[in-house]
Structures are given as C-alpha cells and as structure tokens.
Design a protein around this motif. Structure first.
Motif, mmCIF file in Angstrom:
data_model
loop_
_atom_site.group_PDB
_atom_site.id
_atom_site.type_symbol
_atom_site.label_atom_id
_atom_site.label_comp_id
_atom_site.label_asym_id
_atom_site.label_seq_id
_atom_site.Cartn_x
_atom_site.Cartn_y
_atom_site.Cartn_z
ATOM 1 N N TYR A 109 2.973 1.255 -3.568
ATOM 2 C CA TYR A 109 2.405 1.110 -4.907
ATOM 3 C C TYR A 109 0.958 1.570 -5.067
ATOM 4 O O TYR A 109 0.482 1.690 -6.192
ATOM 5 C CB TYR A 109 2.495 -0.360 -5.351
ATOM 6 N N LEU A 110 0.242 1.822 -3.976
ATOM 7 C CA LEU A 110 -1.174 2.139 -4.130
ATOM 8 C C LEU A 110 -1.402 3.473 -4.836
ATOM 9 O O LEU A 110 -2.308 3.592 -5.669
ATOM 10 C CB LEU A 110 -1.870 2.137 -2.760
ATOM 11 N N CYS B 86 -6.485 11.064 -4.717
ATOM 12 C CA CYS B 86 -5.878 9.997 -3.922
ATOM 13 C C CYS B 86 -5.327 10.545 -2.610
ATOM 14 O O CYS B 86 -5.470 9.912 -1.549
ATOM 15 C CB CYS B 86 -4.760 9.322 -4.709
ATOM 16 N N TYR C 144 -10.627 1.330 1.574
ATOM 17 C CA TYR C 144 -9.491 1.900 2.302
ATOM 18 C C TYR C 144 -9.856 2.187 3.756
ATOM 19 O O TYR C 144 -9.072 1.945 4.672
ATOM 20 C CB TYR C 144 -9.033 3.173 1.591
ATOM 21 N N ALA D 152 -12.792 2.870 -3.665
ATOM 22 C CA ALA D 152 -11.495 3.066 -3.018
ATOM 23 C C ALA D 152 -11.681 3.583 -1.592
ATOM 24 O O ALA D 152 -11.005 3.130 -0.662
ATOM 25 C CB ALA D 152 -10.643 4.037 -3.831
ATOM 26 N N ILE E 136 0.840 -1.203 0.000
ATOM 27 C CA ILE E 136 0.000 0.000 0.000
ATOM 28 C C ILE E 136 0.871 1.247 0.000
ATOM 29 O O ILE E 136 0.645 2.187 -0.776
ATOM 30 C CB ILE E 136 -0.943 -0.012 1.217
ATOM 31 N N VAL F 28 -0.822 -8.873 -6.312
ATOM 32 C CA VAL F 28 -1.782 -8.849 -5.206
ATOM 33 C C VAL F 28 -2.200 -10.262 -4.807
ATOM 34 O O VAL F 28 -2.322 -10.581 -3.615
ATOM 35 C CB VAL F 28 -3.010 -7.994 -5.582
ATOM 36 N N TYR G 223 -0.098 -6.155 -11.619
ATOM 37 C CA TYR G 223 -0.714 -5.865 -10.330
ATOM 38 C C TYR G 223 -1.590 -7.027 -9.868
ATOM 39 O O TYR G 223 -1.617 -7.362 -8.679
ATOM 40 C CB TYR G 223 -1.555 -4.593 -10.415
ATOM 41 N N PHE H 103 -0.683 3.030 -8.469
ATOM 42 C CA PHE H 103 -1.709 2.125 -8.988
ATOM 43 C C PHE H 103 -3.003 2.889 -9.255
ATOM 44 O O PHE H 103 -3.633 2.740 -10.312
ATOM 45 C CB PHE H 103 -1.952 0.994 -7.985
ATOM 46 N N TYR H 104 -3.397 3.720 -8.305
ATOM 47 C CA TYR H 104 -4.626 4.504 -8.482
ATOM 48 C C TYR H 104 -4.504 5.517 -9.617
ATOM 49 O O TYR H 104 -5.472 5.755 -10.352
ATOM 50 C CB TYR H 104 -4.969 5.230 -7.178
ATOM 51 N N LEU I 105 -9.464 -3.956 -1.866
ATOM 52 C CA LEU I 105 -8.787 -2.666 -1.959
ATOM 53 C C LEU I 105 -8.195 -2.441 -3.346
ATOM 54 O O LEU I 105 -8.248 -1.330 -3.889
ATOM 55 C CB LEU I 105 -7.687 -2.593 -0.895
ATOM 56 N N TRP I 106 -7.628 -3.485 -3.934
ATOM 57 C CA TRP I 106 -6.985 -3.370 -5.244
ATOM 58 C C TRP I 106 -7.950 -3.687 -6.390
ATOM 59 O O TRP I 106 -8.064 -2.926 -7.346
ATOM 60 C CB TRP I 106 -5.782 -4.314 -5.314
#
Length: 450
Positions: free
Chosen positions: A31-32, A47, A117, A113, A28, A184, A180, A35-36, A98-99
């Motif tokens: 990379y989150l 974000c 989250y 998200a 998280i 994950v 991804y 990623f977003y 989450l992903w």
C-alpha cells in the motif's frame, strides 16, 4: 533431548512474535506506493527512485547488523530476545512516522518520506534479524525445528492473509485518508503488542560459543558459502517478483476490477489452499526433503498466475490461480526459515562457527533489495505509461503496465529463481541427515546443549 522439547505455550508465543513482524513489510509492500501517489500526491517515478535508492543504501548494513548482534554479550534474557524487543519499540515508532509524516506535512513530503524510509532500513533489521535468529537457538531437535519452521511459516501466511482481508475493508478505497489513519494505528498496535508478548514467552536453549565468534573477514566467507548464496539468489528473485505483484496488485483491483474489496474476498479464498498445504508440508518434507518441496512450492506460487492471461478480468480464472498459488505458498513459506536454520548448521560444520545473525541478516537483506527493485519497477512503468492519480479510469497503457507487473514480470523472475535453487542448492535430504549427525556427534563430545 528432553530439554529440546518445546511446549505448546512457547510455540504459541513464537507464533505471536512472528505474527507481530508481518504488518510492517506487508503494508509497505502492498500500500505504500499507492498511498504516496493517491494521498500524498507524489509521482510514481519519485516514489520508485525513493524505494530503489533507500533500499540499496540500507541493505548494505544488514550483514553488519547481523555481525553486531552475533557479537553482543549474552544476557540473562538470552542473546537475541533483548535486541528483538528493542527493535520492536524503535520500529513501531518509525512505522508511524513513515505514514503520518508525509501525509500530515504541508511541505517537504518527499524529504520526510526519504528520511523515514531510510530510517526503517536501519531499525527493521534489528527486529527482523533477531527474530529470524531465534529458531536455530530454540532447539537442536530436527523434528522440533521443523515444527517451529512450520509455525513460523504459518504465522507469516496467516498474518499476510489477515492483513490482506482487513486492509481493503478498513480503507474502503485507495484515496481514503481516514482509512489509512485507522489502518496504520491498528497495525502499529499489532506490531508492538504481539512482538513484545511473543518474545517474552520463548526460550533460547542452544548457547552461543563465544570462543568461536567470527571476524568481519570471516563474515564475508560465511556469506560466500554455496548453500547461503544460492538460497540468497533464489529467495531474492522470488521476493522481487512478489514485491512487484504486491506494489501493483492494489492498482489491479482499483483500476481493472474497479473494486478494492474484492481483494479481501480473494484473500479468504486463498486460505482454502494455504492452510491445508501448510499442515501437510511436514510429512512431505520427511518423504521428499526440503529442497524438492521448496522448489515445488516456488513453482506453484510463482507460475500459477500466468493462466490469468487468458482473460485478466475473469473472476473464475483469478480464483483458480490463487488456489494453486496458495498451495505453493503453503509449501514454501514454512521452508524459508527451516532452510535458513540448516544453512546455519552448515556453517558450523564447514567452518566451526555459529553465525545465526549473519545468516539471518540475509533475510533482511533480501527483503530490502526486493522491496527496492520490486517496488521501483511498477512506479517507473506507471510513470512512463502516464498514470494519473486523480483519474478514476486509466488509459490503456497504464492498464497494460498493471497486467505486466502483476502477471508477466513475476513469472519470468520466478522461473530463474526455481532453476537456480533446483540446480545449485547442495543440501539434499541425504546430506542434511549427514550434517545433523555430525553436529550431534560434535556437541555430544563437547557436552553442549545435549
């Protein structure tokens, strides 16, 4: 004290349980955000606001979760192991949501998200606080505690390094959707199996004294004890700096070095420094004490990257800085939880209360606040600089923001953290020895766990 001796098999189980906790926040934090922005198409500012609001909302519940865990009945399996297993199951499911939720949805990506989250902030403390509460109840023997603290820190370092090497190789690049998915799924399996198997292999030896259970009012008194809040402030600031780096580092390798796989190589180089430092920290603690060694660790880990400002694209400078920082991380990581256990004992000496969950809840609280602040800062700054997720080459303002987040801002907050801990933390080596003696005398008279 024979019953306090812990066999190697149980130590390996303890290491596994801690290793299983690593992928959640490591992925998280690292990379989150990208990623977003690059996969889900969300703006960096959106974000950043998500990270900030969600983390502060759910950070409030951490001391309450610790309070609830402390007051749950002790079962045959122990006091903290049942909630650790429950938390692991719930966190594994939510980690997938989450992903995959925002990625697979055709609309409402930001709403999904937010839900997933925030839900993470409710569920992760059940797992994390229970895990961090284990060390004080596994043994009273200070040598065994230091050994477990080293194992815990080493498991965290190894976990972060393994993910640091594997994640870039699995992804290939930061816009690879299938990468991804693979990452994950693999990490969720690690979280689930390592945590469950590790938890089943440890024992709780120090029994809680329910007659000394504390009230909600006393909870806030516990959190206001000087060793507790000084540790909290220092670790919070250091963690904010680390989270700023983690959130921005992927951008650094993608847009400045233009090679994400370089991150894997640098992580391997870091191992050269981290492991020897971790192995010798036990001896250094005996000579200099935890307080001095923790401050030194924070200084090396937090300030070494500054030398990269001489040339931000220099590979040799990068290598030198990560080697120095790796030594610092090897010192600091094992001490985080040993100091937490000492703070738990301090509460018992000063207030007559065992409050493993309350003290451990600060670790989760710090993690949440640091994730919110540290994750939000790069997001807002990238938005202001004009970051374009579709552009292979970013403008100069974006590059300057990435450098600011990776090298300059973390150094500033780390200096403040070092000063606060060095000047304010009251449990010196001598006072720790006195504290340990008082507890042994108290428990010997009461016939507890001896």
């Amino acid at each position: 004290m024979n019953q306090d001796k812990i066999k190697m098999r149980e130590k390996l189980s303890f290491a596994m349980a801690n290793f299983g906790n690593i992928p959640i926040m490591t992925l998280i934090n690292g990379y989150l955000l990208i990623f977003y922005t690059n996969i889900c198409g969300l703006s960096p500012a959106a974000c950043a606001t998500l990270f900030l609001i969600a983390r502060f909302l759910d950070a409030i519940n951490d001391p309450l979760v610790g309070f609830i865990i402390d007051h749950l009945p002790t079962r045959k399996m122990g006091h903290f192991r049942p909630t650790l297993i429950l938390g692991t199951i719930l966190c594994s499911v939510n980690f997938l949501l989450l992903w995959f939720g925002p990625m697979l949805s055709t609309s409402g990506k930001l709403a999904i998200a937010y839900v997933s989250y925030i839900l993470l902030g409710v569920l992760f403390p059940v797992m994390d606080i229970s895990l961090n509460s284990l060390l004080p109840v596994m043994t009273e023997d200070m040598k065994e505690r230091n050994s477990l603290s080293t194992i815990k820190g080493l498991a965290y370092v190894i976990g972060a390094l393994v993910i640091g090497v594997a994640a870039p190789l699995i992804l290939g690049d930061t816009s690879n959707k299938q990468g991804y998915i693979n990452l994950v799924l693999i990490m969720t399996a690690v979280i689930f199996f390592f945590s469950i198997i590790g938890t089943m292999g440890v024992k709780e030896r120090v029994k809680p004294q329910m007659e000394n259970s504390y009230s909600v009012k006393e909870l806030f008194k516990i959190l206001s004890q000087k060793p507790v809040y000084i540790t909290f402030l220092a670790v919070l600031l250091y963690s904010i700096g680390s989270n700023i780096v983690n959130a921005a580092n992927t951008y650094f390798y993608t847009y400045i070095f233009e090679d994400l796989t370089l991150a894997s190589i640098i992580t391997l180089i870091t191992c050269v420094a981290v492991f020897p430092a971790t192995m010798v920290i036990g001896n250094l603690i005996g000579r200099f004490g935890k307080k001095k060694m923790y401050a030194i660790g924070l200084a090396l880990a937090g300030l070494a990257p500054i030398i990269r400002l001489l040339d931000v694209r220099s590979i040799p400078l990068l290598i030198v800085s990560v080697l120095i920082a790796g030594i610092g991380a090897g010192f600091a990581a094992p001490l985080n939880y040993g100091i937490q256990a000492d703070n738990t004992d301090y509460i018992e000496v000063s207030m007559g209360i065992r409050a493993e969950g309350a003290v451990a809840s600060l670790s989760s609280f710090v993690s949440k606040c640091a994730m919110g602040i540290g994750g939000a800062i790069p997001g807002y700054l990238l938005q202001l600089a004009g970051f374009d997720s579709k552009a292979a080459v970013q403008n100069d303002d974006v590059i300057n923001v990435i450098v600011l987040c990776v090298l300059i801002l973390p150094a500033i907050v780390n200096v403040v953290a070092i000063v606060i801990f060095s000047k304010g933390y009251p449990i010196t080596k001598e006072k720790l020895n006195e504290q340990t003696y008082l507890l042994r005398e108290k428990r010997s008279k009461a016939g507890i766990s001896e």
